[in-house]
Design a protein around this motif. Sequence first.
Motif, PDB file in Angstrom:
ATOM      1  N   SER A  72      -2.244  19.424  -6.977  1.00 46.08           N
ATOM      2  CA  SER A  72      -2.934  17.863  -8.144  1.00 46.08           C
ATOM      3  C   SER A  72      -4.260  17.793  -7.828  1.00 46.08           C
ATOM      4  O   SER A  72      -4.990  17.027  -9.119  1.00 46.08           O
ATOM      5  CB  SER A  72      -1.917  16.849  -7.526  1.00 46.08           C
ATOM      6  N   CYS A  73      -5.045  17.594  -6.708  1.00 42.96           N
ATOM      7  CA  CYS A  73      -5.834  17.072  -6.724  1.00 42.96           C
ATOM      8  C   CYS A  73      -6.624  18.301  -6.828  1.00 42.96           C
ATOM      9  O   CYS A  73      -8.197  17.617  -8.498  1.00 42.96           O
ATOM     10  CB  CYS A  73      -7.002  16.749  -4.960  1.00 42.96           C
ATOM     11  N   CYS A  75      -6.846  20.271 -10.549  1.00 43.74           N
ATOM     12  CA  CYS A  75      -6.440  20.162 -11.862  1.00 43.74           C
ATOM     13  C   CYS A  75      -6.528  19.002 -12.057  1.00 43.74           C
ATOM     14  O   CYS A  75      -7.141  18.607 -12.899  1.00 43.74           O
ATOM     15  CB  CYS A  75      -4.404  19.902 -11.510  1.00 43.74           C
ATOM     16  N   LEU A  76      -6.530  17.508 -11.217  1.00 42.74           N
ATOM     17  CA  LEU A  76      -7.244  16.187 -11.332  1.00 42.74           C
ATOM     18  C   LEU A  76      -8.951  16.217 -12.191  1.00 42.74           C
ATOM     19  O   LEU A  76      -9.340  15.337 -12.739  1.00 42.74           O
ATOM     20  CB  LEU A  76      -7.189  14.947 -10.923  1.00 42.74           C
ATOM     21  N   HIS A  77      -9.348  17.074 -10.889  1.00 45.33           N
ATOM     22  CA  HIS A  77     -10.681  17.379 -10.714  1.00 45.33           C
ATOM     23  C   HIS A  77     -11.247  18.268 -12.239  1.00 45.33           C
ATOM     24  O   HIS A  77     -12.327  16.868 -12.589  1.00 45.33           O
ATOM     25  CB  HIS A  77     -11.645  18.050  -9.858  1.00 45.33           C
ATOM     26  N   ALA A  80     -11.325  15.972 -14.948  1.00 45.42           N
ATOM     27  CA  ALA A  80     -12.130  14.962 -14.889  1.00 45.42           C
ATOM     28  C   ALA A  80     -13.672  15.392 -15.295  1.00 45.42           C
ATOM     29  O   ALA A  80     -14.396  14.257 -16.361  1.00 45.42           O
ATOM     30  CB  ALA A  80     -13.044  14.156 -13.522  1.00 45.42           C
ATOM     31  N   LEU A 102      -9.715   9.017 -13.970  1.00 47.25           N
ATOM     32  CA  LEU A 102      -8.814  10.231 -12.899  1.00 47.25           C
ATOM     33  C   LEU A 102      -9.313  11.007 -11.718  1.00 47.25           C
ATOM     34  O   LEU A 102      -8.210  11.330 -11.118  1.00 47.25           O
ATOM     35  CB  LEU A 102      -9.320  11.165 -13.920  1.00 47.25           C
ATOM     36  N   ARG A 103     -10.491  10.424 -11.299  1.00 48.86           N
ATOM     37  CA  ARG A 103     -10.950  10.701  -9.889  1.00 48.86           C
ATOM     38  C   ARG A 103     -10.841  10.109  -9.083  1.00 48.86           C
ATOM     39  O   ARG A 103     -10.022   9.557  -7.618  1.00 48.86           O
ATOM     40  CB  ARG A 103     -12.533  10.662 -10.125  1.00 48.86           C
ATOM     41  N   ILE A 106      -7.326  10.631  -8.414  1.00 48.13           N
ATOM     42  CA  ILE A 106      -7.180  12.075  -7.393  1.00 48.13           C
ATOM     43  C   ILE A 106      -7.327  10.608  -5.737  1.00 48.13           C
ATOM     44  O   ILE A 106      -6.638  10.887  -4.774  1.00 48.13           O
ATOM     45  CB  ILE A 106      -8.281  12.455  -6.774  1.00 48.13           C
ATOM     46  N   GLU A 110      -3.004  10.665  -5.090  1.00 51.44           N
ATOM     47  CA  GLU A 110      -3.223  11.488  -4.480  1.00 51.44           C
ATOM     48  C   GLU A 110      -3.510  11.758  -3.493  1.00 51.44           C
ATOM     49  O   GLU A 110      -2.309  12.739  -2.497  1.00 51.44           O
ATOM     50  CB  GLU A 110      -3.591  12.334  -4.764  1.00 51.44           C
ATOM     51  N   PHE A 155       2.478  15.011 -15.639  1.00 48.02           N
ATOM     52  CA  PHE A 155       1.262  14.920 -14.941  1.00 48.02           C
ATOM     53  C   PHE A 155       0.767  16.396 -15.633  1.00 48.02           C
ATOM     54  O   PHE A 155      -0.848  16.385 -15.389  1.00 48.02           O
ATOM     55  CB  PHE A 155       1.982  14.927 -13.852  1.00 48.02           C
ATOM     56  N   GLY A 159      -3.097  16.956 -17.642  1.00 45.21           N
ATOM     57  CA  GLY A 159      -4.604  17.684 -16.831  1.00 45.21           C
ATOM     58  C   GLY A 159      -4.712  19.262 -17.607  1.00 45.21           C
ATOM     59  O   GLY A 159      -5.984  19.311 -17.955  1.00 45.21           O
TER      60      GLY A 159
END
Length: 251
Positions: A72-73, A75-77, A80, A102-103, A106, A110, A155, A159
């Motif tokens: 998850s982290c 994908c968000l990173h 972003a 988005l960060r 995280i 998350e 989610f 992303g």
Amino acid sequence: MRLKELFYVANIIDYGRIVTLYWAYQSTGTTFALWYSVSYILDAFDGYAARALNQESRLGYYLDMVIDRVSSCLCLHFAATAVATGQTFVPDFACPIVALTLRVLIVVVELLAHGVVMYLSEVLGVHQKQMGYDFKIVRMYLSDKRFLGWACFSFEGLGLGLIMNSAPLVLISLPGFLFRAVANVTRLMAVVPMMQEREASHWPAEQKSDGEVPRRGSSDRLGHHRAASPSGAQVVRRTRSSSNPPSDKSS
């Protein structure tokens, strides 16, 4: 842990998730989405394999949990980063705000929200249904597999949509993405007071007789924080002594 647990089919599937996530990390754009999707699909099979083959284990439980958070982290990173560097359809004026949001997710969702829930569940033995179930959005998120599945797929979709610069995918996924974020933040806000209450109840009544709950590690070196001592405690001041008394220098 027994050695044979390392070779359980479900755990081997999780090893495959680690490899495909690493390949995704080494990629960008559509290639990232491809390897990430393979890892996500594998996640759908490890639980079934463990139950079908009677190979459930603590190793598998923690592997799945940690890999989920890393996934998850990651994908968000990447999402972003794509927004911040202008690789998406997001307007230039909104890029810093979207990337920052988005960060923040995280950290707040998350890491913090899931971390606190796991601590309460695994360390303190709090049942999952005691954590935020007073709120309807949390009950919907955790009790109804339709909402849970919709939120999780949304989610991933948002992303990956940002990473691949697919506006339709992002717009379709946005409601479920927001639903998941709000549900997790609500749950976090619900369990923080629970942790404070448990901390307060940990100390014996005689140590709280002065009206203040002692805090681990608190001392007068931390400024306004009190040391964990009763209000009537006697303070003994020690004078510095020397093994060699000063000599008489008078002539």
